[in-house]
Design a protein around this motif. Structure first.
Motif, PDB file in Angstrom:
ATOM      1  N   GLU A 114      42.762 118.461  12.444  1.00 11.82           N
ATOM      2  CA  GLU A 114      41.871 118.190  11.319  1.00 11.82           C
ATOM      3  C   GLU A 114      41.774 116.705  10.984  1.00 11.82           C
ATOM      4  O   GLU A 114      40.704 116.232  10.564  1.00 11.82           O
ATOM      5  CB  GLU A 114      42.296 118.986  10.092  1.00 11.82           C
ATOM      6  N   ILE A 115      42.847 115.970  11.176  1.00 10.20           N
ATOM      7  CA  ILE A 115      42.798 114.523  10.909  1.00 10.20           C
ATOM      8  C   ILE A 115      41.862 113.856  11.917  1.00 10.20           C
ATOM      9  O   ILE A 115      41.008 113.025  11.563  1.00 10.20           O
ATOM     10  CB  ILE A 115      44.202 113.911  10.976  1.00 10.20           C
ATOM     11  N   ALA A 116      42.003 114.239  13.191  1.00 14.19           N
ATOM     12  CA  ALA A 116      41.144 113.680  14.231  1.00 14.19           C
ATOM     13  C   ALA A 116      39.692 114.106  14.022  1.00 14.19           C
ATOM     14  O   ALA A 116      38.765 113.314  14.216  1.00 14.19           O
ATOM     15  CB  ALA A 116      41.629 114.122  15.614  1.00 14.19           C
ATOM     16  N   ARG A 117      39.488 115.359  13.629  1.00 13.66           N
ATOM     17  CA  ARG A 117      38.125 115.854  13.391  1.00 13.66           C
ATOM     18  C   ARG A 117      37.442 115.032  12.295  1.00 13.66           C
ATOM     19  O   ARG A 117      36.280 114.643  12.440  1.00 13.66           O
ATOM     20  CB  ARG A 117      38.172 117.328  12.995  1.00 13.66           C
ATOM     21  N   ARG A 118      38.156 114.798  11.213  1.00 11.92           N
ATOM     22  CA  ARG A 118      37.595 114.035  10.107  1.00 11.92           C
ATOM     23  C   ARG A 118      37.211 112.629  10.567  1.00 11.92           C
ATOM     24  O   ARG A 118      36.116 112.132  10.259  1.00 11.92           O
ATOM     25  CB  ARG A 118      38.600 113.957   8.953  1.00 11.92           C
ATOM     26  N   ALA A 119      38.107 111.968  11.304  1.00  5.76           N
ATOM     27  CA  ALA A 119      37.831 110.610  11.769  1.00  5.76           C
ATOM     28  C   ALA A 119      36.621 110.577  12.706  1.00  5.76           C
ATOM     29  O   ALA A 119      35.762 109.691  12.609  1.00  5.76           O
ATOM     30  CB  ALA A 119      39.061 110.041  12.474  1.00  5.76           C
ATOM     31  N   ARG A 158      33.515 118.874   2.701  1.00  2.00           N
ATOM     32  CA  ARG A 158      34.188 117.815   1.951  1.00  2.00           C
ATOM     33  C   ARG A 158      34.161 116.490   2.717  1.00  2.00           C
ATOM     34  O   ARG A 158      33.956 115.421   2.115  1.00  2.00           O
ATOM     35  CB  ARG A 158      35.624 118.230   1.652  1.00  2.00           C
ATOM     36  N   ASN A 159      34.352 116.538   4.028  1.00  2.00           N
ATOM     37  CA  ASN A 159      34.286 115.317   4.835  1.00  2.00           C
ATOM     38  C   ASN A 159      32.935 114.636   4.688  1.00  2.00           C
ATOM     39  O   ASN A 159      32.838 113.403   4.611  1.00  2.00           O
ATOM     40  CB  ASN A 159      34.550 115.638   6.302  1.00  2.00           C
ATOM     41  N   HIS A 160      31.869 115.451   4.672  1.00  2.52           N
ATOM     42  CA  HIS A 160      30.517 114.912   4.521  1.00  2.52           C
ATOM     43  C   HIS A 160      30.328 114.333   3.119  1.00  2.52           C
ATOM     44  O   HIS A 160      29.775 113.225   2.961  1.00  2.52           O
ATOM     45  CB  HIS A 160      29.507 116.034   4.784  1.00  2.52           C
ATOM     46  N   ALA A 161      30.781 115.054   2.104  1.00  3.78           N
ATOM     47  CA  ALA A 161      30.628 114.601   0.721  1.00  3.78           C
ATOM     48  C   ALA A 161      31.369 113.285   0.480  1.00  3.78           C
ATOM     49  O   ALA A 161      30.899 112.424  -0.280  1.00  3.78           O
ATOM     50  CB  ALA A 161      31.128 115.674  -0.237  1.00  3.78           C
ATOM     51  N   GLU A 162      32.520 113.122   1.136  1.00  2.82           N
ATOM     52  CA  GLU A 162      33.278 111.884   0.989  1.00  2.82           C
ATOM     53  C   GLU A 162      32.470 110.685   1.483  1.00  2.82           C
ATOM     54  O   GLU A 162      32.479 109.616   0.866  1.00  2.82           O
ATOM     55  CB  GLU A 162      34.590 111.968   1.774  1.00  2.82           C
ATOM     56  N   LEU A 163      31.773 110.857   2.595  1.00  2.94           N
ATOM     57  CA  LEU A 163      30.965 109.764   3.139  1.00  2.94           C
ATOM     58  C   LEU A 163      29.864 109.362   2.169  1.00  2.94           C
ATOM     59  O   LEU A 163      29.534 108.176   2.038  1.00  2.94           O
ATOM     60  CB  LEU A 163      30.359 110.179   4.482  1.00  2.94           C
ATOM     61  N   GLU A 166      31.432 107.543  -0.826  1.00  8.12           N
ATOM     62  CA  GLU A 166      31.856 106.198  -0.424  1.00  8.12           C
ATOM     63  C   GLU A 166      30.673 105.297  -0.075  1.00  8.12           C
ATOM     64  O   GLU A 166      30.863 104.122   0.267  1.00  8.12           O
ATOM     65  CB  GLU A 166      32.778 106.292   0.797  1.00  8.12           C
ATOM     66  N   LYS A 167      29.468 105.867  -0.145  1.00  9.59           N
ATOM     67  CA  LYS A 167      28.221 105.155   0.186  1.00  9.59           C
ATOM     68  C   LYS A 167      28.171 104.685   1.636  1.00  9.59           C
ATOM     69  O   LYS A 167      27.540 103.687   1.964  1.00  9.59           O
ATOM     70  CB  LYS A 167      28.001 103.970  -0.773  1.00  9.59           C
ATOM     71  N   ARG A 168      28.844 105.432   2.504  1.00 10.45           N
ATOM     72  CA  ARG A 168      28.759 105.131   3.936  1.00 10.45           C
ATOM     73  C   ARG A 168      27.528 105.772   4.557  1.00 10.45           C
ATOM     74  O   ARG A 168      27.037 105.306   5.589  1.00 10.45           O
ATOM     75  CB  ARG A 168      30.014 105.619   4.668  1.00 10.45           C
ATOM     76  N   LEU A 175      23.963 118.078   5.441  1.00  6.95           N
ATOM     77  CA  LEU A 175      24.814 118.747   6.422  1.00  6.95           C
ATOM     78  C   LEU A 175      24.597 120.244   6.256  1.00  6.95           C
ATOM     79  O   LEU A 175      24.791 120.784   5.167  1.00  6.95           O
ATOM     80  CB  LEU A 175      26.294 118.424   6.205  1.00  6.95           C
ATOM     81  N   LEU A 176      24.190 120.884   7.328  1.00  4.33           N
ATOM     82  CA  LEU A 176      23.966 122.328   7.304  1.00  4.33           C
ATOM     83  C   LEU A 176      24.843 122.957   8.374  1.00  4.33           C
ATOM     84  O   LEU A 176      24.757 122.606   9.555  1.00  4.33           O
ATOM     85  CB  LEU A 176      22.492 122.632   7.571  1.00  4.33           C
ATOM     86  N   GLN A 177      25.700 123.886   7.962  1.00  2.29           N
ATOM     87  CA  GLN A 177      26.576 124.585   8.893  1.00  2.29           C
ATOM     88  C   GLN A 177      25.957 125.944   9.212  1.00  2.29           C
ATOM     89  O   GLN A 177      25.680 126.735   8.313  1.00  2.29           O
ATOM     90  CB  GLN A 177      27.960 124.759   8.278  1.00  2.29           C
TER      91      GLN A 177
END
Length: 224
Positions: A114-119, A158-163, A166-168, A175-177
């Motif tokens: 999961e850490i690698a996936r997020r990165a 959550r990974n998408h929302a963080e970006l 953070e204004k990245r 994002l649609l799953q």
């Protein structure tokens, strides 16, 4: 179009301006009992313009001869390997761009990846929305193959929302799953991820699968 999940995807297409990015992954992560020879996480995006979607869907279905496809399973038999090569050749002859974010090795304590996936997702998403000069237009819709467990889907969201926070990436980026059963074009990143994986892990003839599309591939750097 009676399937509400198909309607959700079609509605998202109607709101997007540029190409759509289809995402899937392949990985080999640390095992606390039996250590794999090498570890990696591969996240692939295949970008498809709106006027190419139908042609690609129809071509993939014609090659597969079935509405169901999973590259890993197909590579277990001669017929599936032949179809995989044909699909990759079909993709390689088109104008689609592929972007791969990968991490090698995966950290020893990252047992579920999961850490690698997020990165990898973070690096990939930033590249997608930024656009590549002369290679691809900025993306504002990302279709990700959904994972089976609800908690993992929540992590991806959550990974998408963080970006965004953070204004990245811009706020409107969607994002649609969803599943390949809803959108066949999710076969494409599955194909490319599997082909790239084989270039790392195998020494048989499947090691060369990636050659059919490597001229279309750009690499993104994972980010923390």
């Amino acid at each position: 179009m009676n399937n509400p999940r198909i309607r959700i995807v079609e509605d998202a297409y109607g709101r997007t301006r540029g190409p759509v990015a289809y995402l899937d992954e392949s990985y080999q992560v640390p095992d606390p009992v039996v250590a794999p020879k090498e570890t990696f996480y591969i996240f692939t995006a295949v970008l498809v313009a709106s006027d190419q979607r139908d042609e690609l869907r129809n071509g993939l279905l014609e090659i597969a001869g079935s509405p169901k496809w999973h590259t890993t399973k197909e590579l277990l038999g001669d017929s599936g390997r032949a179809k995989t090569r044909e699909m990759l050749k079909f993709l390689g002859e088109g104008s689609e761009t592929c972007i791969i974010a990968f991490q090698v090795p995966v950290e020893n304590d990252d047992y579920d990846g999961e850490i690698a996936r997020r990165a990898c997702y973070r690096g990939l998403a930033v590249e997608l929305v930024t656009g590549g000069a002369g290679a691809w237009d900025p993306v504002d819709l990302i279709l990700l193959e959904e994972r089976n467990q609800l908690n993992f889907r929540a992590k991806d969201k959550r990974n998408h929302a963080e970006l965004i926070s953070e204004k990245r990436i811009p706020q409107p980026t969607q994002l649609l799953q969803t599943s390949p059963g809803v959108e066949r074009l999710l076969w494409l990143p599955d194909l490319v991820s599997s082909a790239y994986r084989r270039s790392i892990t195998h020494t048989d003839d499947t090691k060369t699968l990636f050659d059919a599309v490597k001229h279309q591939v750009h690499f993104a750097k994972p980010i923390d």
